[in-house]
Scaffold this active site. Structure first.
Site, PDB file in Angstrom:
ATOM      1  CB  SER A 128      59.221  28.536  12.588  1.00 37.20           C
ATOM      2  OG  SER A 128      58.248  28.867  13.583  1.00 37.20           O
ATOM      3  CD  GLU A 130      53.805  28.619  16.374  1.00 37.51           C
ATOM      4  OE1 GLU A 130      52.889  27.762  16.110  1.00 37.51           O
ATOM      5  OE2 GLU A 130      53.925  29.122  17.228  1.00 37.51           O
ATOM      6  CE1 TYR A 152      55.586  31.131   9.385  1.00 32.38           C
ATOM      7  CE2 TYR A 152      55.724  30.292  11.469  1.00 32.38           C
ATOM      8  CZ  TYR A 152      56.301  30.902  10.535  1.00 32.38           C
ATOM      9  OH  TYR A 152      57.446  31.554  10.468  1.00 32.38           O
TER      10      TYR A 152
HETATM   11  O1  G4F Z   1      54.564  37.951  18.796  1.00 34.73           O
HETATM   12  P1  G4F Z   1      53.597  36.879  18.391  1.00 34.73           P
HETATM   13  O2  G4F Z   1      52.278  37.123  17.521  1.00 34.73           O
HETATM   14  O3  G4F Z   1      54.598  35.633  17.979  1.00 34.73           O
HETATM   15  P2  G4F Z   1      54.449  34.124  17.593  1.00 34.73           P
HETATM   16  O4  G4F Z   1      53.059  33.827  17.311  1.00 34.73           O
HETATM   17  O5  G4F Z   1      55.132  33.328  18.648  1.00 34.73           O
HETATM   18  O6  G4F Z   1      55.269  33.830  16.199  1.00 34.73           O
HETATM   19  C1  G4F Z   1      56.367  34.479  16.002  1.00 34.73           C
HETATM   20  O7  G4F Z   1      57.171  33.539  16.349  1.00 34.73           O
HETATM   21  C2  G4F Z   1      57.281  32.256  15.634  1.00 34.73           C
HETATM   22  C3  G4F Z   1      58.709  31.318  16.188  1.00 34.73           C
HETATM   23  O8  G4F Z   1      59.853  31.846  15.901  1.00 34.73           O
HETATM   24  C4  G4F Z   1      57.468  32.423  14.224  1.00 34.73           C
HETATM   25  F1  G4F Z   1      57.600  31.398  13.554  1.00 34.73           F
HETATM   26  C5  G4F Z   1      56.496  33.387  13.718  1.00 34.73           C
HETATM   27  O9  G4F Z   1      56.591  33.658  12.247  1.00 34.73           O
HETATM   28  C6  G4F Z   1      56.498  34.695  14.541  1.00 34.73           C
HETATM   29  O10 G4F Z   1      57.698  35.023  14.037  1.00 34.73           O
HETATM   30  O11 G4F Z   1      53.043  36.166  19.715  1.00 34.73           O
HETATM   31  C7  G4F Z   1      53.719  35.768  20.900  1.00 34.73           C
HETATM   32  C8  G4F Z   1      52.877  35.407  22.017  1.00 34.73           C
HETATM   33  C9  G4F Z   1      51.936  34.286  21.588  1.00 34.73           C
HETATM   34  O12 G4F Z   1      51.733  33.448  22.814  1.00 34.73           O
HETATM   35  C10 G4F Z   1      50.582  35.094  21.832  1.00 34.73           C
HETATM   36  O13 G4F Z   1      49.302  34.379  22.146  1.00 34.73           O
HETATM   37  O14 G4F Z   1      51.965  36.713  22.656  1.00 34.73           O
HETATM   38  C11 G4F Z   1      50.866  36.133  22.879  1.00 34.73           C
HETATM   39  N1  G4F Z   1      49.866  37.536  22.755  1.00 34.73           N
HETATM   40  C12 G4F Z   1      49.159  37.848  23.890  1.00 34.73           C
HETATM   41  N2  G4F Z   1      48.555  39.176  23.658  1.00 34.73           N
HETATM   42  C13 G4F Z   1      49.829  38.107  21.649  1.00 34.73           C
HETATM   43  C14 G4F Z   1      48.917  39.337  22.215  1.00 34.73           C
HETATM   44  N3  G4F Z   1      50.326  38.161  20.339  1.00 34.73           N
HETATM   45  C15 G4F Z   1      49.838  39.199  19.566  1.00 34.73           C
HETATM   46  N4  G4F Z   1      50.392  38.972  18.271  1.00 34.73           N
HETATM   47  N5  G4F Z   1      49.175  40.194  20.015  1.00 34.73           N
HETATM   48  C16 G4F Z   1      48.430  40.234  21.305  1.00 34.73           C
HETATM   49  O15 G4F Z   1      47.794  41.123  21.638  1.00 34.73           O
END
Ligand code: G4F
Length: 338
Positions: A128, A130, A152
């Site tokens: 990832s 990450e 993670y």
């Molecule tokens: O959709 P996210 O939760 O994805 P994140 O954390 O980037 O992780 C995903 O991608 C990674 C890279 O491939 C993988 F390793 C992992 O397993 C997963 O598939 O968050 C994306 C972005 C972040 O910057 C977060 O801070 O969205 C921002 N965000 C803003 N508001 C939010 C929110 N994320 C979530 N989940 N919920 C919100 O309300």
């Protein structure tokens, strides 16, 4: 003889797309699922409904090395795709012991079992972005040092190093994809893209009034999940095993994603957005943006969908869930995960 593949994480977004791709290519597809999935097939196996009668499911827990050994001995796979992981990125470290233990041990158990009982089986591991975490430069490529900031990410670096070690020490055909965010209609509701799309559609249908989000300025390198699954297969069919960054190479903010999703429904996102500071994560100094040049030149991989195309497909897919006659199991409301 059909090639035989074993997939961990079969029921998830990537596992289900990979199973479909391999079936199309004539594979005999086996997958490992949790007991709880078999007990609740309507919800937990919803991504697999169309292919349930074509795949072979094995109930096992990835933290039980004996059950993995049994499955590998029984089916003797030609290719093993290890996609399963606790994949929601938690920065609170509240589940650190179980996330680290499960993610690292499952990779190690699989590699060790294959070495013993199916040494010619090829192995793919999903890493990832990450792993780059607080990246030291942008865009990141296969030579960028890892600097994970979440449990993670740390677990993925450990898995990546195990895979590399098995390749170098034991001559295994073992490779890792360093995958950036990849989305689709099968994305879980805890991730921001699905949360936005499902909220937008619910708002359109008068079922919800607003959407609460964290940092709208956070940027991500978003791609299309079926393209990333195709990259996995291409890696397994390269002349030699190696590791590849799989990314779109461009970033967009959460706000850009939300504005586009709402616009597809003729809605103005800014009228419905609520900021919840509890949903913020630590900010990044350097944006996670991948450089997929190596995969493009060595594997001839290329993305098939643009940022806008992905959003359009997700919105159209979400609307379909509300058509008369659809199972309510398809409709889970988004939570407030961050
Ligand atoms: O959709 P996210 O939760 O994805 P994140 O954390 O980037 O992780 C995903 O991608 C990674 C890279 O491939 C993988 F390793 C992992 O397993 C997963 O598939 O968050 C994306 C972005 C972040 O910057 C977060 O801070 O969205 C921002 N965000 C803003 N508001 C939010 C929110 N994320 C979530 N989940 N919920 C919100 O309300």
């Amino acid at each position: 003889m059909h090639p035989r593949a074993l997939i961990t994480g079969l029921a998830g977004q990537d596992g289900s797309y990979l199973a479909e791709l391999l079936l199309d290519k004539g594979y005999e597809v086996h997958g490992i699922v949790r007991r709880t999935s078999i007990e609740d097939t309507e919800h937990k196996l919803k991504n697999l409904h169309a292919i349930l009668d074509k795949i072979h499911m094995h109930v096992a827990s990835l933290d039980n090395v004996l059950s993995l050994v049994r499955i590998i001995r029984n089916i003797s796979p030609d290719e093993c795709y290890h996609l399963a992981a606790s994949s929601f990125v938690s920065y609170s470290f509240e589940d650190e012991i179980s996330i680290l233990g499960n993610n690292v041990n499952s990779t190690h158990y699989l590699l060790a079992a294959l070495r013993e009982f199916a040494p010619s089986c090829k192995f793919y591991f999903s890493g990832s972005s990450e792993m780059f975490g607080n990246a030291i430069n942008s865009p990141q490529d296969e030579n960028t040092p890892f600097n994970p900031r979440s449990i993670y990410g740390i677990s993925k670096v450990a898995g990546f190093q195990l895979v590399k070690n098995y390749r170098q020490q034991y001559g295994f055909f073992a490779c890792s994809g360093i995958l950036y965010n990849h989305e689709s209609q099968r994305r879980g509701y805890e991730f921001v893209t699905r949360k936005i799309v499902s909220s937008a559609v619910r708002i359109k249908f008068g079922l919800q009034e607003a959407v609460e989000l964290g940092n709208l300025e956070a940027r991500r390198d978003w791609g299309y999940a079926p393209d990333y699954v195709n990259a996995m297969w291409l890696m397994m069919h390269a002349d030699s095993p190696d590791d590849y960054v799989i990314a779109s190479g461009e970033t967009h903010s959460v706000k850009e994603f939300a504005e586009a999703a709402f616009a597809h429904l003729d809605l103005d996102f800014n009228k419905y957005a609520k900021i919840n500071l509890d949903l913020f994560r630590p900010t990044e100094n350097i944006v996670l943006r991948g450089n997929p040049s190596k995969a493009m030149s060595m594997l001839k991989w290329k993305p098939t969908k643009s940022f806008d195309d992905i959003i359009k497909e997700m919105v159209e897919g979400e609307i379909k869930l509300y058509e008369p006659g659809r199972k309510t199991s398809d409709l889970l409301t988004p939570g407030d995960s961050k």
